[in-house]
Design a protein around this motif. Structure first.
Motif, PDB file in Angstrom:
ATOM      1  N   ARG A  50      -9.493   4.782  -0.663  1.00  0.00           N
ATOM      2  CA  ARG A  50      -8.974   3.895  -1.694  1.00  0.00           C
ATOM      3  C   ARG A  50      -7.454   4.078  -1.754  1.00  0.00           C
ATOM      4  O   ARG A  50      -6.974   5.141  -2.150  1.00  0.00           O
ATOM      5  N   ILE A  51      -6.728   3.065  -1.341  1.00  0.00           N
ATOM      6  CA  ILE A  51      -5.266   3.158  -1.257  1.00  0.00           C
ATOM      7  C   ILE A  51      -4.628   2.513  -2.482  1.00  0.00           C
ATOM      8  O   ILE A  51      -4.953   1.377  -2.839  1.00  0.00           O
ATOM      9  N   GLN A  52      -3.723   3.252  -3.121  1.00  0.00           N
ATOM     10  CA  GLN A  52      -2.992   2.696  -4.253  1.00  0.00           C
ATOM     11  C   GLN A  52      -2.068   1.583  -3.775  1.00  0.00           C
ATOM     12  O   GLN A  52      -1.582   1.595  -2.643  1.00  0.00           O
ATOM     13  N   GLY A  53      -1.808   0.629  -4.656  1.00  0.00           N
ATOM     14  CA  GLY A  53      -0.906  -0.473  -4.318  1.00  0.00           C
ATOM     15  C   GLY A  53       0.251  -0.564  -5.293  1.00  0.00           C
ATOM     16  O   GLY A  53       0.070  -0.374  -6.498  1.00  0.00           O
ATOM     17  N   PRO A  87       0.827  -1.221   0.000  1.00  0.00           N
ATOM     18  CA  PRO A  87       0.000   0.000   0.000  1.00  0.00           C
ATOM     19  C   PRO A  87       0.856   1.264   0.000  1.00  0.00           C
ATOM     20  O   PRO A  87       1.832   1.371   0.743  1.00  0.00           O
ATOM     21  N   LYS A  88       0.503   2.227  -0.846  1.00  0.00           N
ATOM     22  CA  LYS A  88       1.201   3.506  -0.926  1.00  0.00           C
ATOM     23  C   LYS A  88       0.517   4.516  -0.004  1.00  0.00           C
ATOM     24  O   LYS A  88      -0.179   5.430  -0.450  1.00  0.00           O
ATOM     25  N   LEU A  89       0.725   4.340   1.283  1.00  0.00           N
ATOM     26  CA  LEU A  89       0.066   5.206   2.260  1.00  0.00           C
ATOM     27  C   LEU A  89       0.515   6.654   2.124  1.00  0.00           C
ATOM     28  O   LEU A  89      -0.245   7.587   2.428  1.00  0.00           O
TER      29      LEU A  89
END
Length: 455
Positions: A75-78, A51-53
């Motif tokens: 919605r978290i990018q991965g 996850p790109k927090l």
């Protein structure tokens, strides 16, 4: 792209055919041959997401903190990672990387780490009106064709030949044949289905950073060579997909023109950028025009922290050797010292760090002891690049898992170690005291997470 079935058996046969021929013709040494020809697991890679927090909007984070029920809307990018551990491509990728890495290290714009970047800034005088520019190459690993990466190795071959290698360098044709197999047969599993990459390289193969670095170096050189104001760009450096440069005696519009020009040079590689005449973040460093800059023309430095930083250091109550906790404290404090040129700013960072550690259960005396050790060092000493030590013989290692109840094992072995000197044969076999290495226990993360996603 999705595939109906795996081709791993055929890939394994192709690799074996080449390395057996290389060994037979004397272009691969015995140790390397045994390592590469050892039995491999005929299984695919596993795709998982990190996850790109740090990409989350700070306002969104704050709203979730105030109202936890809003997390459902996040919605978290991965970042996709293909784990090739234990696959047929793992070791051959490591083998090829041995020859690519030395060539990458010779690139003028290449950075090894933030320490090298700091040392460059410390010796660099910048004009008062200069712009500080950072850039990012979007999806660098995924946006290069296999053909262009293979061509990049061909172009870099004269440099590769001149480099010193720890193992025997084979003829170029074998390098290219193996490289082609690695690039075109990256098969992995995700959610019960099988896939194969048709372009780019997987983040998870040890070869991927170097093979992309070789090609990006060519792309950047082409961009710089054809930009009309190239003489205004100085001190351009890059670490993987992140870059930095100084733009002298130019305008904001000219920098925008540079990146518009850059984005026309490659069909897939695209650049984003930030620019400022006052401050710029790069890696874990914030570069800015502060007091030192006004007095000497040398940019100021401080440690950069992302807004999503939550200071989740290892809990002091966790079951680890005491050296692990000391290492966390010392490592972070040394990093602050390297990244920060202002002593007052540094003391503020130490105080904040200490507060965070105390909240995680670290004793004040332990923090104070390590801090005294770090503060006794001169900053210039922390910026020195230590040469790699050359061991005359491999150390004797006693591997085990850590347990507070078993700490007497190490103490008893060291206590009676000198008695081995009384035996003539043992004295020759065990001439040095052993190093104690602790393997990590299986933890909760290993139990509840997996690189394989199931429905």
């Amino acid at each position: 792209m999705e595939i109906a079935k795996l081709n791993i058996i055929e890939t394994n046969k192709k690799i074996n055919t080449i390395i057996f021929e290389m060994h037979r013709k004397g272009v691969m040494d015995e140790i390397t041959f045994k390592y590469l020809s050892a039995k491999r697991d005929l299984k695919p890679g596993r795709l998982y997401l990190l996850p790109k927090l740090h990409k989350l909007d700070p306002e969104l984070i704050e709203s979730v903190q105030q109202n936890p029920t809003l997390y459902k809307n996040v919605r978290i990018q991965g970042r996709p990672i293909v784990s090739l551990s234990g696959t047929v491509l793992e070791r051959i990728g490591q083998y090829l990387d041995k020859f690519m890495l030395p060539a990458v290290l010779k690139q003028e714009t290449h950075l090894r780490d933030s320490l090298e970047f700091i040392n460059i800034i410390e010796k660099l005088q910048v004009k008062p009106d200069a712009y500080l520019v950072s850039f990012d190459i979007k999806e660098m690993y995924n946006n290069m064709s296999h053909v262009e990466m293979i061509d990049a190795v061909k172009h870099a071959w004269p440099t590769i030949i001149k480099c010193k290698h720890t193992i025997l360098l084979p003829p170029l044709r074998y390098i290219l044949e193996l490289l082609k197999i690695v690039l075109e047969n990256n098969e992995f599993m995700f959610n019960g289905k099988f896939y194969k990459t048709s372009t780019g390289v997987p983040m998870g193969n040890s070869l991927s950073p170097e093979i992309t670095d070789l090609r990006v170096y060519e792309v950047l050189n082409s961009i710089l060579r054809t930009f009309q104001h190239k003489q205004k760009i100085s001190s351009l450096y890059r670490f993987r997909d992140d870059g930095f440069f100084i733009y002298n005696e130019g305008t904001d519009d000219e920098i925008s023109q540079f990146f518009e020009h850059a984005n026309r040079q490659h069909a897939l590689l695209k650049f984003t950028h930030e620019k400022s005449q006052t401050k710029m973040q790069f890696l874990d460093v914030l570069v800015f025009k502060g007091l030192r800059f006004r007095e000497t023309g040398i940019l100021d430095l401080t440690t950069f922290r992302k807004k999503t930083e939550n200071y989740q250091y290892l809990e002091r109550s966790s079951c680890h050797p005491s050296s692990t906790f000391r290492g966390i404290i010392k490592g972070e404090m040394l990093r602050f010292k390297r990244c920060t040129n202002d002593p007052v700013d540094l003391q503020t960072q130490y105080a904040l760090f200490s507060e965070r550690l105390i909240k995680r259960g670290y004793p004040k005396n332990e923090i104070k002891t390590v801090m005294q050790e770090v503060t006794a060092k001169q900053r210039i000493d922390t910026l020195m690049v230590k040469p790699k030590s050359v061991l005359q013989s491999p150390p004797l290692v006693f591997p085990t898992v850590f347990s507070r109840q078993k700490s007497h094992i190490r103490n008893n072995i060291l206590k009676h170690w000198d008695k081995l000197k009384d035996d003539e044969e043992a004295k020759l076999l065990f001439d040095k005291r052993p190093l104690f290495a602790f393997r990590r226990h299986k933890n909760l993360k290993d139990i509840v997470t997996s690189a394989t996603l199931n429905n």
